[in-house]
Motif scaffolding. Structure first.
Motif, PDB file in Angstrom:
ATOM      1  N   PRO A   1       2.488  -2.328  11.949  1.00  0.00           N
ATOM      2  CA  PRO A   1       1.942  -1.668  13.133  1.00  0.00           C
ATOM      3  C   PRO A   1       2.199  -0.159  13.153  1.00  0.00           C
ATOM      4  CG  PRO A   1       3.972  -2.795  13.686  1.00  0.00           C
ATOM      5  CD  PRO A   1       3.646  -3.180  12.279  1.00  0.00           C
ATOM      6  N   GLN A   2       3.187   0.307  12.355  1.00  0.00           N
ATOM      7  CA  GLN A   2       3.497   1.738  12.356  1.00  0.00           C
ATOM      8  C   GLN A   2       2.363   2.578  11.774  1.00  0.00           C
ATOM      9  OE1 GLN A   2       5.456  -0.665  11.154  1.00  0.00           O
ATOM     10  NE2 GLN A   2       7.598  -0.361  11.744  1.00  0.00           N
ATOM     11  N   ILE A   3       1.501   1.967  10.971  1.00  0.00           N
ATOM     12  CA  ILE A   3       0.350   2.695  10.426  1.00  0.00           C
ATOM     13  C   ILE A   3      -0.516   3.205  11.569  1.00  0.00           C
ATOM     14  CG2 ILE A   3      -1.767   2.476   9.063  1.00  0.00           C
ATOM     15  CD1 ILE A   3      -0.276   0.409   7.348  1.00  0.00           C
ATOM     16  N   LYS A   4      -0.721   2.335  12.547  1.00  0.00           N
ATOM     17  CA  LYS A   4      -1.494   2.729  13.729  1.00  0.00           C
ATOM     18  C   LYS A   4      -0.658   3.601  14.666  1.00  0.00           C
ATOM     19  CE  LYS A   4      -3.930   0.722  17.695  1.00  0.00           C
ATOM     20  NZ  LYS A   4      -4.344  -0.543  18.361  1.00  0.00           N
ATOM     21  N   GLN A   5       0.603   3.254  14.829  1.00  0.00           N
ATOM     22  CA  GLN A   5       1.476   3.971  15.755  1.00  0.00           C
ATOM     23  C   GLN A   5       1.598   5.450  15.391  1.00  0.00           C
ATOM     24  OE1 GLN A   5       5.492   2.547  15.704  1.00  0.00           O
ATOM     25  NE2 GLN A   5       6.147   3.796  17.438  1.00  0.00           N
ATOM     26  N   TYR A   6       1.748   5.741  14.075  1.00  0.00           N
ATOM     27  CA  TYR A   6       1.943   7.123  13.631  1.00  0.00           C
ATOM     28  C   TYR A   6       0.681   7.764  13.053  1.00  0.00           C
ATOM     29  CZ  TYR A   6       6.930   6.055  14.082  1.00  0.00           C
ATOM     30  OH  TYR A   6       8.165   5.696  14.570  1.00  0.00           O
TER      31      TYR A   6
ATOM     32  N   ALA B   1      12.125   0.077   8.400  1.00  0.00           N
ATOM     33  CA  ALA B   1      11.842   0.749   9.673  1.00  0.00           C
ATOM     34  C   ALA B   1      12.126   2.243   9.597  1.00  0.00           C
ATOM     35  CB  ALA B   1      12.666   0.117  10.793  1.00  0.00           C
ATOM     36  N   LEU B   2      13.121   2.636   8.806  1.00  0.00           N
ATOM     37  CA  LEU B   2      13.509   4.044   8.738  1.00  0.00           C
ATOM     38  C   LEU B   2      12.507   4.891   7.973  1.00  0.00           C
ATOM     39  CD1 LEU B   2      17.343   3.690   8.072  1.00  0.00           C
ATOM     40  CD2 LEU B   2      16.182   4.065  10.236  1.00  0.00           C
ATOM     41  N   ARG B   3      11.850   4.299   6.981  1.00  0.00           N
ATOM     42  CA  ARG B   3      10.972   5.107   6.131  1.00  0.00           C
ATOM     43  C   ARG B   3       9.743   5.612   6.898  1.00  0.00           C
ATOM     44  NH1 ARG B   3       9.282  -0.130   5.235  1.00  0.00           N
ATOM     45  NH2 ARG B   3       7.229  -0.489   4.301  1.00  0.00           N
ATOM     46  N   TYR B   4       9.249   4.842   7.857  1.00  0.00           N
ATOM     47  CA  TYR B   4       8.105   5.293   8.659  1.00  0.00           C
ATOM     48  C   TYR B   4       8.489   6.480   9.540  1.00  0.00           C
ATOM     49  CZ  TYR B   4       5.086   1.359   7.437  1.00  0.00           C
ATOM     50  OH  TYR B   4       4.285   0.467   6.770  1.00  0.00           O
ATOM     51  N   GLU B   5       9.647   6.372  10.149  1.00  0.00           N
ATOM     52  CA  GLU B   5      10.103   7.460  11.010  1.00  0.00           C
ATOM     53  C   GLU B   5      10.344   8.720  10.189  1.00  0.00           C
ATOM     54  OE1 GLU B   5      13.568   8.226  14.383  1.00  0.00           O
ATOM     55  OE2 GLU B   5      13.200   6.218  13.604  1.00  0.00           O
ATOM     56  N   ALA B   6      10.910   8.542   8.993  1.00  0.00           N
ATOM     57  CA  ALA B   6      11.150   9.691   8.121  1.00  0.00           C
ATOM     58  C   ALA B   6       9.832  10.335   7.684  1.00  0.00           C
ATOM     59  CB  ALA B   6      11.951   9.250   6.898  1.00  0.00           C
TER      60      ALA B   6
ATOM     61  N   ALA C   1       0.864  -1.181   0.000  1.00  0.00           N
ATOM     62  CA  ALA C   1       0.000   0.000   0.000  1.00  0.00           C
ATOM     63  C   ALA C   1       0.895   1.224   0.000  1.00  0.00           C
ATOM     64  CB  ALA C   1      -0.913   0.004   1.229  1.00  0.00           C
ATOM     65  N   LEU C   2       0.333   2.367  -0.312  1.00  0.00           N
ATOM     66  CA  LEU C   2       1.030   3.638  -0.147  1.00  0.00           C
ATOM     67  C   LEU C   2       0.363   4.391   0.990  1.00  0.00           C
ATOM     68  CD1 LEU C   2       1.862   5.025  -3.717  1.00  0.00           C
ATOM     69  CD2 LEU C   2       3.265   3.642  -2.184  1.00  0.00           C
ATOM     70  N   THR C   3       1.170   5.059   1.788  1.00  0.00           N
ATOM     71  CA  THR C   3       0.632   5.746   2.953  1.00  0.00           C
ATOM     72  C   THR C   3       1.217   7.148   3.074  1.00  0.00           C
ATOM     73  OG1 THR C   3       0.310   5.556   5.342  1.00  0.00           O
ATOM     74  CG2 THR C   3       2.407   4.806   4.488  1.00  0.00           C
ATOM     75  N   VAL C   4       0.423   8.042   3.652  1.00  0.00           N
ATOM     76  CA  VAL C   4       0.818   9.437   3.861  1.00  0.00           C
ATOM     77  C   VAL C   4       0.416   9.853   5.267  1.00  0.00           C
ATOM     78  CG1 VAL C   4       0.614  10.058   1.406  1.00  0.00           C
ATOM     79  CG2 VAL C   4      -1.365  10.300   2.926  1.00  0.00           C
ATOM     80  N   ARG C   5       0.920  10.991   5.704  1.00  0.00           N
ATOM     81  CA  ARG C   5       0.501  11.527   6.997  1.00  0.00           C
ATOM     82  C   ARG C   5      -0.964  11.956   6.934  1.00  0.00           C
ATOM     83  NH1 ARG C   5       5.558  13.588   6.213  1.00  0.00           N
ATOM     84  NH2 ARG C   5       4.685  15.444   5.214  1.00  0.00           N
ATOM     85  N   ALA C   6      -1.645  11.832   8.059  1.00  0.00           N
ATOM     86  CA  ALA C   6      -3.063  12.212   8.108  1.00  0.00           C
ATOM     87  C   ALA C   6      -3.250  13.688   7.784  1.00  0.00           C
ATOM     88  CB  ALA C   6      -3.636  11.884   9.491  1.00  0.00           C
ATOM     89  N   SER C   7      -2.322  14.530   8.224  1.00  0.00           N
ATOM     90  CA  SER C   7      -2.433  15.969   7.957  1.00  0.00           C
ATOM     91  C   SER C   7      -2.333  16.276   6.474  1.00  0.00           C
ATOM     92  CB  SER C   7      -1.341  16.726   8.720  1.00  0.00           C
ATOM     93  OG  SER C   7      -0.048  16.242   8.353  1.00  0.00           O
ATOM     94  N   ASP C   8      -1.451  15.556   5.756  1.00  0.00           N
ATOM     95  CA  ASP C   8      -1.320  15.763   4.308  1.00  0.00           C
ATOM     96  C   ASP C   8      -2.538  15.229   3.565  1.00  0.00           C
ATOM     97  OD1 ASP C   8       1.068  17.020   4.580  1.00  0.00           O
ATOM     98  OD2 ASP C   8       2.307  15.291   4.007  1.00  0.00           O
ATOM     99  N   ALA C   9      -3.056  14.092   4.045  1.00  0.00           N
ATOM    100  CA  ALA C   9      -4.247  13.531   3.408  1.00  0.00           C
ATOM    101  C   ALA C   9      -5.404  14.523   3.469  1.00  0.00           C
ATOM    102  CB  ALA C   9      -4.631  12.219   4.073  1.00  0.00           C
ATOM    103  N   LYS C  10      -5.509  15.218   4.595  1.00  0.00           N
ATOM    104  CA  LYS C  10      -6.575  16.208   4.767  1.00  0.00           C
ATOM    105  C   LYS C  10      -6.297  17.457   3.946  1.00  0.00           C
ATOM    106  CE  LYS C  10      -9.077  18.776   8.340  1.00  0.00           C
ATOM    107  NZ  LYS C  10      -9.178  19.025   9.812  1.00  0.00           N
ATOM    108  N   GLN C  11      -5.054  17.950   3.982  1.00  0.00           N
ATOM    109  CA  GLN C  11      -4.717  19.193   3.290  1.00  0.00           C
ATOM    110  C   GLN C  11      -4.827  19.061   1.776  1.00  0.00           C
ATOM    111  OE1 GLN C  11      -0.815  20.682   4.284  1.00  0.00           O
ATOM    112  NE2 GLN C  11      -0.822  22.233   2.664  1.00  0.00           N
ATOM    113  N   TYR C  12      -4.347  17.932   1.230  1.00  0.00           N
ATOM    114  CA  TYR C  12      -4.316  17.756  -0.224  1.00  0.00           C
ATOM    115  C   TYR C  12      -5.468  16.897  -0.738  1.00  0.00           C
ATOM    116  CZ  TYR C  12       0.443  19.562   0.286  1.00  0.00           C
ATOM    117  OH  TYR C  12       1.533  20.340   0.580  1.00  0.00           O
TER     118      TYR C  12
END
Length: 505
Positions: free
Chosen positions: A424-429, A403-408, A343-354
């Motif tokens: 699990p990082q999808i839920k974590q972040y 692991a690094l790409r989620y933190e970035a 899947a492709l994922t983005v930050r929730a704030s970007d999903a809302k803004q764009y």
């Protein structure tokens, strides 16, 4: 500090084993390098032009990236300790050869003339005059090479060579600083201790050093011979996994069900062993016996075909199984129930803004900074195919460890990254997974992959692995991933706990 000490106490046995592997790998590499470099320098001391040329060649080899050398060696010598030792020897030749050559050629010419005048024999001059005088320089070269080998040997973990690099990779993959510190600190301490030991040895006489070295080689030869004999007395199955927490959970499940069914079988695990093509090559060459592979990856990246993948999981599995059987003589056992698709994922704030809801929406924003797992970046079922399907054209694309790409992404260094649906990082972040509206990603179900010959020789192992057929839901796998990656619980413990709860062992 308390967490760090608790981690060492809980993993003491495994850490000790990795440390011994690292010492063994480093020592063997150093011995081979000495056997090559020192006699070569002795021979070429009479041919200065050739000696200078060899020094230049050794210097050029040392400038090559170590990962590139490992990659070049794999097609010829396979994986594991052999390519690691070869690479380490190539890197260590220069300091030992250069120092030995300089020490021998830098001896006072008057001493050489005096030795000639007394009519001393060649061996006498070499072992009683030249080598003792050059010994300080030789030991300095050995000392430099040893420190270099210990540091570079951490990369052996990338090709299944084991050692302390395993903990460095584990720390990066699972975002576990304790594991990362264990690998890094022990490597540094080992290098310092080796350097100090060689400094002490430099004060001994040439004769005493020679006797000690011979005795050490005899002891080590006996130890390795005994170890090889012991290993031959038991049936061993080698199971490897890709990078990350989930593959490590899977291979521990495989290990537990096999050993629970047959107490005479020992399963050897190689977690964080490499990417898809690397593991597939290792399986076909017989370096490993089993590894978990996903149906979508098989159809998109491993077998020859038209690239069309059925979106029905059962049909996709059958197509993958038949193609592996026909093209590579491999057995692909029944998969688990859960789906771990891309899947492709983005930050929730970007999903809302764009107003990002689907992958297709990303085509409007080529300026987004993208970071992808190396496998995803190069496989047909990853970014190359996705780019064509959805007309994506990011101007800034990087590859990095999972692991690094989620933190970035969470820190704003990336705007979009690939994900697995069980991560699990999808839920974590609190990330947003974009909808695959055109159905590009195929079904991804994990199943054990092995050769025909292995399956025939180990029917009990096949029967034991079949217990996992249709087990583990997506929610259960995500929960286990959370325990390993976020809570930093041991994958072996998480896997065993699940199997016991499900009454599978």
């Amino acid at each position: 500090m308390n967490n760090f000490m608790n981690y060492i106490n809980e993993n003491g046995s495994a850490i000790g084993k990795a440390l011994l592997q690292h010492i063994s790998l480093s020592f063997v590499s150093l011995m081979i390098t000495m056997v090559i470099a020192i006699p070569l320098a002795i021979f070429l001391m009479r041919y200065p032009k050739v000696g200078e040329a060899v020094q230049q060649l050794a210097g050029v080899i040392q400038t090559l990236p170590s990962l590139a050398i490992l990659g070049l060696l794999i097609p010829f010598v396979g994986i594991g300790t052999v390519p690691a030792v070869i690479a380490l020897v190539l890197y260590a030749i220069m300091p030992i050869f250069s120092n030995t050559y300089a020490g021998l050629t830098g001896i006072d010419p008057e001493l050489k003339e005096a030795a000639e005048a007394f009519g001393l024999s060649g061996p006498f001059k070499l072992f009683r005059i030249y080598l003792p005088l050059a010994l300080p320089m030789i030991l300095t070269g050995i000392r430099l090479a040893m420190v270099m080998i210990i540091g570079t040997a951490t990369l052996a973990a990338l090709i299944g060579g084991g050692g302390l690099g395993t903990y460095i990779l584990l720390g990066i993959q699972t975002n576990n600083n304790n594991a990362l510190l264990v690998g890094a600190l022990l490597s540094a301490i080992l290098a310092l201790l080796a350097s100090y030991l060689l400094k002490i040895l430099s004060k001994l006489s040439f004769k005493k050093l020679g006797i000690g070295l011979v005795a050490l080689l005899i002891i080590l030869g006996g130890f390795y011979g005994w170890q090889a004999w012991s290993n031959s007395q038991s049936q061993t199955i080698t199971i490897a996994g890709k990078m990350g927490g989930e593959p490590e959970i899977l291979i521990n499940m495989y290990k537990d069900v096999i050993e629970a069914d047959d107490s005479h079988t020992e399963v050897k695990l190689k977690p964080n062993f490499g990417g898809t093509s690397f593991l597939f090559g290792a399986l076909r060459s017989g370096k490993i016996d089993i590894y978990p592979e996903f149906t979508g990856t098989v159809l998109q990246s491993l077998v020859k075909g038209d690239g069309q993948v059925a979106h029905n999981p059962e049909r996709a599995y059958q197509a993958a199984r038949q193609s592996l059987n026909k093209q590579f003589n491999l057995d692909y056992l029944a998969p688990m129930a859960y789906q771990n698709g891309y899947a492709l994922t983005v930050r929730a704030s970007d999903a809302k803004q764009y107003q990002l809801k689907s992958i297709a929406d990303l085509a409007k924003y080529p300026q987004f900074k993208a970071g992808f797992d190396p496998d995803f970046y190069q496989q047909k079922d990853g970014y190359p195919g996705l780019k064509e399907k959805y007309h994506l054209d990011f101007t800034n694309v990087k590859t990095m460890e999972p692991a690094l790409r989620y933190e970035a992404l969470n820190n704003g260094q990336l705007d979009v990254t690939d994900a697995y649906t069980t991560d699990p990082q999808i839920k974590q972040y609190h990330l947003v997974v974009l909808k695959d509206s055109d159905g590009f990603f195929p079904p991804y179900q994990a199943a054990p992959l092995m050769s025909h010959s292995f399956a025939r020789k180990h029917p009990r192992a096949v029967k034991a692995l079949d217990k996992l057929k249709g087990k583990v839901t997506t929610e259960q796998m995500q929960a286990m991933n959370y325990k390993v990656t976020v809570l930093h619980q041991k994958a072996a413990d998480v896997a065993k706990e699940f199997l016991q709860q499900e009454h599978l062992i």
